[in-house]
Design a protein around this motif. Sequence first.
Motif, PDB file in Angstrom:
ATOM      1  N   ALA A  60       0.826  -1.210   0.000  1.00  0.00           N
ATOM      2  CA  ALA A  60       0.000   0.000   0.000  1.00  0.00           C
ATOM      3  C   ALA A  60       0.859   1.257   0.000  1.00  0.00           C
ATOM      4  O   ALA A  60       0.556   2.229  -0.710  1.00  0.00           O
ATOM      5  CB  ALA A  60      -0.942  -0.014   1.202  1.00  0.00           C
ATOM      6  N   ALA A  61       1.939   1.270   0.779  1.00  0.00           N
ATOM      7  CA  ALA A  61       2.842   2.431   0.801  1.00  0.00           C
ATOM      8  C   ALA A  61       3.496   2.622  -0.560  1.00  0.00           C
ATOM      9  O   ALA A  61       3.637   3.759  -1.046  1.00  0.00           O
ATOM     10  CB  ALA A  61       3.898   2.258   1.887  1.00  0.00           C
ATOM     11  N   LEU A  66       3.693   5.826  -5.502  1.00  0.00           N
ATOM     12  CA  LEU A  66       3.640   5.889  -6.964  1.00  0.00           C
ATOM     13  C   LEU A  66       2.493   6.783  -7.416  1.00  0.00           C
ATOM     14  O   LEU A  66       2.656   7.614  -8.328  1.00  0.00           O
ATOM     15  CB  LEU A  66       3.496   4.485  -7.556  1.00  0.00           C
ATOM     16  N   ALA A  67       1.338   6.659  -6.786  1.00  0.00           N
ATOM     17  CA  ALA A  67       0.194   7.513  -7.127  1.00  0.00           C
ATOM     18  C   ALA A  67       0.526   8.982  -6.879  1.00  0.00           C
ATOM     19  O   ALA A  67       0.163   9.851  -7.685  1.00  0.00           O
ATOM     20  CB  ALA A  67      -1.032   7.094  -6.317  1.00  0.00           C
ATOM     21  N   LEU A  68       1.225   9.275  -5.800  1.00  0.00           N
ATOM     22  CA  LEU A  68       1.621  10.655  -5.510  1.00  0.00           C
ATOM     23  C   LEU A  68       2.618  11.155  -6.551  1.00  0.00           C
ATOM     24  O   LEU A  68       2.542  12.311  -6.982  1.00  0.00           O
ATOM     25  CB  LEU A  68       2.210  10.753  -4.099  1.00  0.00           C
ATOM     26  N   THR A  69       3.507  10.286  -6.979  1.00  0.00           N
ATOM     27  CA  THR A  69       4.476  10.648  -8.024  1.00  0.00           C
ATOM     28  C   THR A  69       3.754  11.028  -9.312  1.00  0.00           C
ATOM     29  O   THR A  69       3.996  12.088  -9.892  1.00  0.00           O
ATOM     30  CB  THR A  69       5.446   9.476  -8.301  1.00  0.00           C
ATOM     31  N   VAL A  70       2.861  10.160  -9.748  1.00  0.00           N
ATOM     32  CA  VAL A  70       2.131  10.375 -11.004  1.00  0.00           C
ATOM     33  C   VAL A  70       1.247  11.618 -10.895  1.00  0.00           C
ATOM     34  O   VAL A  70       1.245  12.479 -11.793  1.00  0.00           O
ATOM     35  CB  VAL A  70       1.303   9.130 -11.377  1.00  0.00           C
ATOM     36  N   THR A  71       0.521  11.742  -9.808  1.00  0.00           N
ATOM     37  CA  THR A  71      -0.373  12.883  -9.622  1.00  0.00           C
ATOM     38  C   THR A  71       0.407  14.193  -9.584  1.00  0.00           C
ATOM     39  O   THR A  71      -0.005  15.183 -10.203  1.00  0.00           O
ATOM     40  CB  THR A  71      -1.211  12.712  -8.332  1.00  0.00           C
ATOM     41  N   SER A  72       1.522  14.220  -8.886  1.00  0.00           N
ATOM     42  CA  SER A  72       2.349  15.432  -8.826  1.00  0.00           C
ATOM     43  C   SER A  72       2.863  15.795 -10.211  1.00  0.00           C
ATOM     44  O   SER A  72       2.882  16.973 -10.585  1.00  0.00           O
ATOM     45  CB  SER A  72       3.542  15.231  -7.888  1.00  0.00           C
TER      46      SER A  72
END
Length: 152
Positions: A60-61, A66-72
């Motif tokens: 989950a971490a 990864l989601a934060l990377t892509v979203t940013s």
Amino acid sequence: MMAVLAVVALVLAGLVAGTMTVGLVAIRPAMHSLPVASYITVKQAFDISYPKFMKPLQIAALVASLALTVTSGLMGDPPAATLAGLAFLSLLVNVIVTVRGDLPINIAMASWRPEQPPADWELQRSRWDRFNAIRTAAAVVGLILLAAAVAV
């Protein structure tokens, strides 16, 4: 949404890093003070229960970072995307070291007989300790990098 994702990633990475740090600085020394038969018995018990909690948490971490990377990156924040991407890589190292380093030793230790440990048990314990220190450091670095990504 970005704020929620950042909080989720930080909490998950914080739980991974915190749990592993407590294991390294508090549980490990206590376990090393046990007689060998007790050490093996307790380690085998940990190796049954600990992964049930840590596997989903580590995954989950990793996904959240990864989601934060892509979203940013999609939101046009290159510094945050870079730091989150580095955090993702650090958390990936944590998972790889767990799977390729700690896990094979845990599997071998599961077959040990506490009253009759293998001749090289201390060497195997030292190898496990080394991998555990590396994966813990990777988790802590990942958490710091996520915090920096959120701060920029």
